[in-house]
Design a protein around this motif. Structure first.
Motif, short mmCIF file in Angstrom:
data_model
loop_
_atom_site.label_atom_id
_atom_site.label_comp_id
_atom_site.label_asym_id
_atom_site.label_seq_id
_atom_site.Cartn_x
_atom_site.Cartn_y
_atom_site.Cartn_z
N UNK A 1 0.82 -1.20 0.00
CA UNK A 1 0.00 0.00 0.00
C UNK A 1 0.86 1.26 0.00
N UNK A 2 0.24 2.34 -0.40
CA UNK A 2 0.82 3.67 -0.31
C UNK A 2 0.30 4.31 0.97
N UNK A 3 1.12 5.13 1.62
CA UNK A 3 0.73 5.80 2.86
C UNK A 3 0.74 7.31 2.65
N UNK A 4 -0.31 7.95 3.10
CA UNK A 4 -0.35 9.41 3.14
C UNK A 4 -0.35 9.81 4.61
N UNK A 5 0.74 10.47 5.04
CA UNK A 5 0.85 10.93 6.42
C UNK A 5 0.26 12.33 6.52
N UNK B 1 2.78 13.34 2.08
CA UNK B 1 2.40 13.92 3.36
C UNK B 1 1.62 15.21 3.14
N UNK B 2 0.91 15.58 4.18
CA UNK B 2 0.11 16.80 4.10
C UNK B 2 -0.08 17.38 5.49
N UNK B 3 0.14 18.68 5.60
CA UNK B 3 -0.11 19.42 6.84
C UNK B 3 -1.38 20.22 6.62
N UNK B 4 -2.35 20.02 7.49
CA UNK B 4 -3.65 20.67 7.35
C UNK B 4 -3.85 21.60 8.54
N UNK B 5 -4.21 22.83 8.26
CA UNK B 5 -4.45 23.81 9.32
C UNK B 5 -5.94 23.88 9.61
N UNK B 6 -6.36 23.24 10.69
CA UNK B 6 -7.75 23.25 11.11
C UNK B 6 -7.80 23.35 12.62
N UNK B 7 -7.45 24.52 13.16
CA UNK B 7 -7.50 24.62 14.61
C UNK B 7 -8.94 24.50 15.11
N UNK B 8 -9.08 23.94 16.28
CA UNK B 8 -10.42 23.86 16.85
C UNK B 8 -10.65 22.63 17.69
N UNK B 9 -11.87 22.24 17.75
CA UNK B 9 -12.32 21.15 18.60
C UNK B 9 -11.91 19.80 18.02
N UNK C 1 -8.78 11.48 -0.59
CA UNK C 1 -7.68 10.63 -1.07
C UNK C 1 -8.15 9.20 -1.36
N UNK C 2 -9.38 8.87 -1.06
CA UNK C 2 -9.94 7.52 -1.23
C UNK C 2 -9.14 6.48 -0.45
N UNK C 3 -8.88 6.79 0.82
CA UNK C 3 -8.14 5.87 1.68
C UNK C 3 -8.95 4.61 1.94
N UNK C 4 -8.26 3.50 1.99
CA UNK C 4 -8.89 2.22 2.33
C UNK C 4 -8.88 1.99 3.84
N UNK D 1 -11.20 15.81 13.70
CA UNK D 1 -11.67 14.54 13.14
C UNK D 1 -12.28 14.75 11.76
N UNK D 2 -13.04 15.82 11.60
CA UNK D 2 -13.64 16.11 10.29
C UNK D 2 -12.57 16.33 9.23
N UNK D 3 -11.47 16.98 9.62
CA UNK D 3 -10.37 17.20 8.67
C UNK D 3 -9.73 15.87 8.28
N UNK D 4 -9.57 14.96 9.23
CA UNK D 4 -9.00 13.64 8.94
C UNK D 4 -9.93 12.86 8.02
N UNK D 5 -11.21 12.87 8.33
CA UNK D 5 -12.19 12.15 7.51
C UNK D 5 -12.26 12.75 6.11
N UNK D 6 -12.25 14.07 6.00
CA UNK D 6 -12.28 14.72 4.68
C UNK D 6 -11.07 14.33 3.85
N UNK D 7 -9.91 14.27 4.48
CA UNK D 7 -8.70 13.86 3.75
C UNK D 7 -8.80 12.41 3.32
#
Length: 154
Positions: A31-35, A84-92, A107-110, A97-103
């Motif tokens: 598999x390929x990994x996206x960190x 890899x990807x750095x996402x700026x989503x400060x907050x709760x 990315x169509x993660x399995x 979690x929403x940012x992780x799920x959106x990514x």
């Protein structure tokens, strides 16, 4: 089975254990990994005074870049294809979690692999749990990795 693994990593011991699990799974399944590192300011909420904060936003971003570089080095050393990807989503935790799920969706993660901190007491009441939000909101499989020995500190 798993061709695309999203690794949510924050530099904590449990997330570094999650990195090792992602490496093992990627090698086993080719598999390929996206960190991914999500910049958040939750840790800043518990500082005594805003002017005494040891972590400013720029510091957190720099830290996230170092965490992703470390993960990339480990993945490369193992021969795993990665990005890899750095996402700026400060907050709760829900927003993180929403940012992780959106990514994962984008990315169509399995599979989503992430550490869990096991916060207790006031921190858990105020912050909730990012991992709980992820598993309750995603339709994708999630592998949670918890540090078993000692505490989980940054």
């Amino acid at each position: 089975m798993y061709r695309r693994i999203l690794l949510a990593i924050d530099g904590s011991r449990s997330s570094l254990d999650a990195l090792e699990q992602a490496v093992s799974m990627a090698l086993a399944t080719h598999a390929e990994v996206s960190a991914m590192f999500v910049v958040d300011d939750n840790d800043l909420l518990f500082e005594i005074s805003p002017r005494d904060r040891p972590w400013q936003l720029a510091d957190v971003i720099a830290y996230g870049k170092r965490v992703l570089a470390h993960a990339g080095g480990r993945l490369s050393a193992a021969g795993v294809r990665w990005s890899s990807r750095l996402v700026k989503t400060p907050g709760s935790p829900a927003k993180i979690a929403a940012a992780i799920i959106a990514e994962a969706d984008h990315w169509s993660a399995d599979l989503i692999v992430m550490g869990t901190h096991g916060h207790r007491g006031v921190q858990r009441i105020v912050l909730g749990s990012v991992s709980e939000h992820v598993i309750s909101k995603t339709v994708r499989p999630v592998l949670l990795v918890r540090r078993q020995v000692g505490g989980d500190t940054r």
